[in-house]
Design an enzyme around this catalytic site. Structure first.
Site, PDB file in Angstrom:
ATOM      1  N   GLY A  46       0.835  -1.196   0.000  1.00 59.99           N
ATOM      2  CA  GLY A  46       0.000   0.000   0.000  1.00 59.99           C
ATOM      3  C   GLY A  46       0.868   1.242   0.000  1.00 59.99           C
ATOM      4  O   GLY A  46       2.022   1.203   0.446  1.00 59.99           O
ATOM      5  N   GLN A  51       3.026   9.924   1.319  1.00 58.62           N
ATOM      6  CA  GLN A  51       4.294   9.185   1.238  1.00 58.62           C
ATOM      7  C   GLN A  51       5.087   9.536  -0.026  1.00 58.62           C
ATOM      8  O   GLN A  51       6.270   9.232  -0.119  1.00 58.62           O
ATOM      9  CB  GLN A  51       4.038   7.674   1.275  1.00 58.62           C
ATOM     10  N   CYS A  88       5.942  -0.244   6.940  1.00 63.82           N
ATOM     11  CA  CYS A  88       5.544   0.919   6.144  1.00 63.82           C
ATOM     12  C   CYS A  88       6.725   1.338   5.284  1.00 63.82           C
ATOM     13  O   CYS A  88       7.858   1.352   5.775  1.00 63.82           O
ATOM     14  CB  CYS A  88       5.147   2.046   7.095  1.00 63.82           C
ATOM     15  N   LEU A  89       6.464   1.685   4.040  1.00 65.18           N
ATOM     16  CA  LEU A  89       7.557   2.097   3.149  1.00 65.18           C
ATOM     17  C   LEU A  89       8.229   3.379   3.633  1.00 65.18           C
ATOM     18  O   LEU A  89       9.361   3.653   3.254  1.00 65.18           O
ATOM     19  CB  LEU A  89       7.052   2.276   1.711  1.00 65.18           C
ATOM     20  N   HIS A 130      -4.309   1.157   7.714  1.00 63.87           N
ATOM     21  CA  HIS A 130      -2.961   1.738   7.738  1.00 63.87           C
ATOM     22  C   HIS A 130      -2.869   2.924   6.765  1.00 63.87           C
ATOM     23  O   HIS A 130      -2.402   4.010   7.126  1.00 63.87           O
ATOM     24  CB  HIS A 130      -1.947   0.647   7.357  1.00 63.87           C
ATOM     25  N   GLU A 131      -3.338   2.699   5.535  1.00 60.76           N
ATOM     26  CA  GLU A 131      -3.240   3.763   4.523  1.00 60.76           C
ATOM     27  C   GLU A 131      -4.173   4.922   4.859  1.00 60.76           C
ATOM     28  O   GLU A 131      -3.822   6.084   4.657  1.00 60.76           O
ATOM     29  CB  GLU A 131      -3.557   3.215   3.125  1.00 60.76           C
ATOM     30  N   HIS A 134      -2.617   7.383   7.166  1.00 60.28           N
ATOM     31  CA  HIS A 134      -1.663   8.305   6.527  1.00 60.28           C
ATOM     32  C   HIS A 134      -2.336   9.609   6.088  1.00 60.28           C
ATOM     33  O   HIS A 134      -1.708  10.661   6.091  1.00 60.28           O
ATOM     34  CB  HIS A 134      -1.047   7.661   5.273  1.00 60.28           C
TER      35      HIS A 134
HETATM   36 ZN    ZN Z   1       2.554   3.349   5.608  1.00 60.04          ZN
END
Ligand code: ZN
Length: 161
Positions: A46, A51, A88-89, A130-131, A134
C-alpha cells in the site's frame, strides 16, 4: 512509468492532514499510476499520497489480489480484531505489532472517480486502516502495541508467543 521519491519518517509532510480530491485531473491520474509503480518497485502492499509528498486523500493497495485505488475513502464500519506485524515504506526495515479491526467496510472512488464500496478482511482490512491513517498524518508506530524494531529482530522477539 515513473517512480516517485518516498517521504520518510521525520518528514513533516507525513504529519499533515490531506485534502479531498475534487476532480480527476490528468495530474491525479498520472499520480495514481506513479504510486502503483513506486509501490511495486518497493515491494509494498500500500502507498498513500503523503508518502510521495502529495497531500491528497488517496491511496493505492495491492495485497496480491490486484490493484485497488481509493480516492476520498471513508471507513464506514469496523469490526473484530487482528494483531500482527506491520511495516511501512516510510519506515524502511522496521516493524511493530499493531492491533487493527479484522473487518472493515470502506466507501471510496476508484481510478475512474466512480464510487464503490468494499468489504475487506484480514490483510486487506489492515492495509486500508494503515493507509487511511496516513491521510490524517498518523503513522503505524503511533498506534502500535509494541515499540518499533528491526525486521530482522522481529521474529526473535516474538518467538516466545
Ligand atoms: Zn505506511
Amino acid at each position: 512509468m515513473a517512480i516517485r521519491n518516498l517521504r520518510y519518517d521525520g518528514d513533516p509532510i507525513l504529519r499533515k492532514t490531506c485534502k479531498e480530491v475534487t476532480e480527476l485531473t490528468p495530474r491525479i491520474k498520472e499520480l495514481i499510476e506513479d504510486m502503483f509503480d513506486t509501490m511495486y518497485e518497493e515491494n509494498g502492499v500500500g502507498l498513500a499520497g503523503p508518502q510521495v509528498g502529495v497531500l491528497r486523500r488517496l491511496f493505492v493497495i495491492d495485497v496480491g489480489d490486484g490493484p485497488l485505488t481509493f480516492i476520498n475513502p471513508v471507513i464506514v464500519e469496523k469490526s473484530g480484531e487482528q494483531t500482527g506485524g506491520e511495516g511501512c515504506l516510510s519506515l524502511p526495515g522496521k516493524i511493530a505489532t499493531v492491533t487493527r479491526p479484522n473487518h472493515v467496510v470502506c466507501e471510496a472512488y476508484d481510478k475512474n472517480m466512480e464510487k464503490f464500496t468494499i468489504e475487506a478482511d484480514e490483510l486487506l482490512a489492515r492495509a486500508i486502516c494503515h493507509e487511511y491513517d496516513h491521510l490524517d498524518g498518523i503513522l503505524y508506530k503511533d498506534v502500535a502495541d509494541s515499540p518499533l524494531c528491526n525486521v530482522d529482530d522481529y521474529e526473535e522477539n516474538n518467538s516466545g508467543r
